[in-house]
Scaffold this motif. Structure first.
Motif, mmCIF file in Angstrom:
data_model
loop_
_atom_site.group_PDB
_atom_site.id
_atom_site.type_symbol
_atom_site.label_atom_id
_atom_site.label_comp_id
_atom_site.label_asym_id
_atom_site.label_seq_id
_atom_site.Cartn_x
_atom_site.Cartn_y
_atom_site.Cartn_z
ATOM 1 N N LEU A 85 -47.260 -43.959 13.133
ATOM 2 C CA LEU A 85 -47.570 -45.305 13.611
ATOM 3 C C LEU A 85 -48.936 -45.699 13.094
ATOM 4 C CD1 LEU A 85 -46.449 -47.590 15.501
ATOM 5 C CD2 LEU A 85 -47.891 -46.631 17.302
ATOM 6 N N ASP A 86 -49.075 -46.971 12.770
ATOM 7 C CA ASP A 86 -50.359 -47.522 12.322
ATOM 8 C C ASP A 86 -50.932 -46.758 11.131
ATOM 9 O OD1 ASP A 86 -50.129 -49.351 14.387
ATOM 10 O OD2 ASP A 86 -51.471 -48.267 15.733
ATOM 11 N N GLY A 87 -50.055 -46.311 10.228
ATOM 12 C CA GLY A 87 -50.503 -45.664 9.007
ATOM 13 C C GLY A 87 -50.884 -44.206 9.140
ATOM 14 N N GLU A 88 -50.662 -43.609 10.305
ATOM 15 C CA GLU A 88 -50.974 -42.199 10.507
ATOM 16 C C GLU A 88 -49.714 -41.443 10.897
ATOM 17 O OE1 GLU A 88 -55.124 -41.329 12.249
ATOM 18 O OE2 GLU A 88 -54.453 -43.127 13.323
ATOM 19 N N THR A 89 -49.675 -40.165 10.531
ATOM 20 C CA THR A 89 -48.530 -39.312 10.851
ATOM 21 C C THR A 89 -49.027 -38.009 11.452
ATOM 22 O OG1 THR A 89 -47.154 -40.263 9.090
ATOM 23 C CG2 THR A 89 -46.534 -38.088 9.917
ATOM 24 N N PHE A 90 -48.350 -37.561 12.512
ATOM 25 C CA PHE A 90 -48.735 -36.359 13.221
ATOM 26 C C PHE A 90 -47.509 -35.463 13.420
ATOM 27 C CE2 PHE A 90 -51.132 -40.028 14.659
ATOM 28 C CZ PHE A 90 -52.462 -39.626 14.532
ATOM 29 N N ASP A 91 -47.743 -34.149 13.419
ATOM 30 C CA ASP A 91 -46.690 -33.210 13.798
ATOM 31 C C ASP A 91 -46.594 -33.174 15.319
ATOM 32 O OD1 ASP A 91 -46.134 -32.419 11.154
ATOM 33 O OD2 ASP A 91 -47.761 -30.944 11.191
ATOM 34 N N VAL A 92 -45.364 -33.221 15.852
ATOM 35 C CA VAL A 92 -45.177 -33.255 17.303
ATOM 36 C C VAL A 92 -43.979 -32.409 17.716
ATOM 37 C CG1 VAL A 92 -46.245 -35.510 17.738
ATOM 38 C CG2 VAL A 92 -43.838 -35.392 17.068
ATOM 39 N N ASP A 93 -44.040 -31.910 18.939
ATOM 40 C CA ASP A 93 -42.900 -31.301 19.611
ATOM 41 C C ASP A 93 -42.475 -32.246 20.727
ATOM 42 O OD1 ASP A 93 -43.062 -28.974 18.052
ATOM 43 O OD2 ASP A 93 -44.482 -28.053 19.449
ATOM 44 N N ASN A 94 -41.196 -32.525 20.809
ATOM 45 C CA ASN A 94 -40.673 -33.465 21.800
ATOM 46 C C ASN A 94 -39.734 -32.781 22.780
ATOM 47 O OD1 ASN A 94 -41.530 -35.343 19.564
ATOM 48 N ND2 ASN A 94 -40.654 -36.865 20.952
ATOM 49 N N ASN A 95 -39.775 -33.252 24.023
ATOM 50 C CA ASN A 95 -38.797 -32.832 25.015
ATOM 51 C C ASN A 95 -37.598 -33.776 24.964
ATOM 52 O OD1 ASN A 95 -40.481 -30.793 26.037
ATOM 53 N ND2 ASN A 95 -41.467 -32.213 27.463
ATOM 54 N N VAL A 96 -36.433 -33.210 24.769
ATOM 55 C CA VAL A 96 -35.172 -33.949 24.881
ATOM 56 C C VAL A 96 -34.523 -33.494 26.180
ATOM 57 C CG1 VAL A 96 -32.942 -34.439 23.826
ATOM 58 C CG2 VAL A 96 -34.932 -33.942 22.372
ATOM 59 N N TRP A 97 -34.165 -34.439 27.040
ATOM 60 C CA TRP A 97 -33.640 -34.093 28.362
ATOM 61 C C TRP A 97 -32.155 -34.401 28.462
ATOM 62 C CZ3 TRP A 97 -36.812 -31.212 30.998
ATOM 63 C CH2 TRP A 97 -38.183 -31.342 30.791
#
Length: 210
Positions: free
Chosen positions: A22-34
């Protein structure tokens, strides 16, 4: 995958990994899927990154719906693939359409989430709470029979979700949390979009009073 049981209806968590941009930046993330449901059917909350991993957790059960708490790419990336694999509708608040189109320009959500909407899965009622601030259409899902609320990126262990980027506003997220989430019973378990779960009582001191 982890699970917490309450009668015949239970909550299951699948953690998937990918990126958030978002807004020109990218980050590595872990997401919770429920997954909310029983041995026959489930409702999927936030189909993030990895449709095959989510399908593995579904394990052949009927998917009632794929519900997106908001339109950030890390929360909706696998929504279309999951919907196509299961025949389930994708539900998203209409204020998230612009974010959705950046990820899925050729496929619209199937139905709109709205404040006060009631969804059903197995023997559980799922109540939609519009909780804007992290994004304008962010929604939380309250399941009274489980004593649980699914907050996406609105409320985390440690306080409110991030603001300061496009489509977000700090005073709005604080008002949403105070008016819609902190009014739930103190022992309500808060299942978040990232990281550990918490409770309404535990987060009360971390939310500004104004």
């Amino acid at each position: 995958m982890t699970a917490a049981a309450a009668g015949s209806v239970r909550v299951e968590r699948v953690v998937t990994s990918g990126t958030f941009s978002l807004d020109g930046e990218t980050f590595d993330v872990d997401n919770n899927v429920w997954l909310i449901g029983d041995d026959t059917e489930v409702l999927v909350v936030d189909a993030a990154h990895d449709a095959p991993a989510i399908l593995s957790a579904v394990a052949g059960r009927r998917v009632v719906a794929v519900v997106c708490t908001h339109g950030h790419d890390d929360h909706i990336g696998a929504a279309v693939a999951l919907a196509e694999a299961t025949g389930a509708p994708v539900l998203l608040h209409p204020a998230e359409q612009e974010l959705w189109r950046t990820v899925h320009p050729d496929r619209k959500p199937d139905a709109e989430l709205a404040d006060g909407m009631r969804l059903s899965v197995a023997d559980a009622e799922v109540r939609v709470l519009h909780t804007p601030g992290h994004t304008w259409g962010s929604c939380s899902l309250y399941v009274p029979s489980l004593g649980a609320v699914f907050t996406g990126d609105t409320l985390f262990h440690g306080g409110p979700g991030a603001t300061g980027r496009s489509y977000s506003d700090a005073p709005t997220i604080v008002a949403s949390i105070r008016d819609r989430l902190l009014t739930l019973p103190d022992d309500t378990v808060v299942h978040t979009g990232h990281g550990a779960h918490t409770t309404v009582a535990a987060e009360r001191p971390h939310v500004p009073t104004a």
